[in-house]
Design a protein around this motif. Sequence first.
Motif, PDB file in Angstrom:
ATOM      1  N   THR A 165       0.847  -1.185   0.000  1.00  0.00           N
ATOM      2  CA  THR A 165       0.000   0.000   0.000  1.00  0.00           C
ATOM      3  C   THR A 165       0.882   1.234   0.000  1.00  0.00           C
ATOM      4  O   THR A 165       2.082   1.163   0.273  1.00  0.00           O
ATOM      5  N   ASN A 166       0.283   2.380  -0.310  1.00  0.00           N
ATOM      6  CA  ASN A 166       1.038   3.629  -0.302  1.00  0.00           C
ATOM      7  C   ASN A 166       1.636   3.873   1.080  1.00  0.00           C
ATOM      8  O   ASN A 166       2.790   4.299   1.195  1.00  0.00           O
ATOM      9  N   GLU A 167       0.892   3.590   2.141  1.00  0.00           N
ATOM     10  CA  GLU A 167       1.397   3.802   3.502  1.00  0.00           C
ATOM     11  C   GLU A 167       2.608   2.911   3.773  1.00  0.00           C
ATOM     12  O   GLU A 167       3.605   3.369   4.336  1.00  0.00           O
ATOM     13  N   GLN A 168       2.545   1.645   3.350  1.00  0.00           N
ATOM     14  CA  GLN A 168       3.678   0.745   3.546  1.00  0.00           C
ATOM     15  C   GLN A 168       4.899   1.227   2.769  1.00  0.00           C
ATOM     16  O   GLN A 168       6.019   1.183   3.274  1.00  0.00           O
ATOM     17  N   GLU A 186       5.598   4.335   1.814  1.00  0.00           N
ATOM     18  CA  GLU A 186       6.143   5.548   2.408  1.00  0.00           C
ATOM     19  C   GLU A 186       6.889   5.245   3.700  1.00  0.00           C
ATOM     20  O   GLU A 186       7.858   5.926   4.018  1.00  0.00           O
ATOM     21  N   ASN A 187       6.467   4.220   4.436  1.00  0.00           N
ATOM     22  CA  ASN A 187       7.212   3.807   5.618  1.00  0.00           C
ATOM     23  C   ASN A 187       8.590   3.273   5.235  1.00  0.00           C
ATOM     24  O   ASN A 187       9.560   3.450   5.968  1.00  0.00           O
ATOM     25  N   SER A 212       8.210   9.855   2.784  1.00  0.00           N
ATOM     26  CA  SER A 212       7.088  10.499   2.095  1.00  0.00           C
ATOM     27  C   SER A 212       7.497  10.919   0.700  1.00  0.00           C
ATOM     28  O   SER A 212       8.674  11.019   0.374  1.00  0.00           O
ATOM     29  N   ASN A 220      -2.173   3.057  -5.958  1.00  0.00           N
ATOM     30  CA  ASN A 220      -2.000   3.814  -4.716  1.00  0.00           C
ATOM     31  C   ASN A 220      -1.819   5.323  -4.871  1.00  0.00           C
ATOM     32  O   ASN A 220      -1.883   6.045  -3.878  1.00  0.00           O
TER      33      ASN A 220
END
Length: 51
Positions: A5-8, A10-11, A15, A47
């Motif tokens: 996912t985009n959140e994964q 970016e982690n 960012s 994403n």
Amino acid sequence: MEKLTNEQMENLVGSGYCEDAELLLFGGGFQGSDELWLLLYDTWVVNCPQA
């Protein structure tokens, strides 16, 4: 390879993933196999907001 996912992402990379991925995909800076390019593209499409 599994899609993230985009959140994964970016982690993992910080960012700005969508902007960086778009630059790699369409700016001619990608250095990798066709399979990796397609994986990056598929993940970007799912994403990241498209213009």
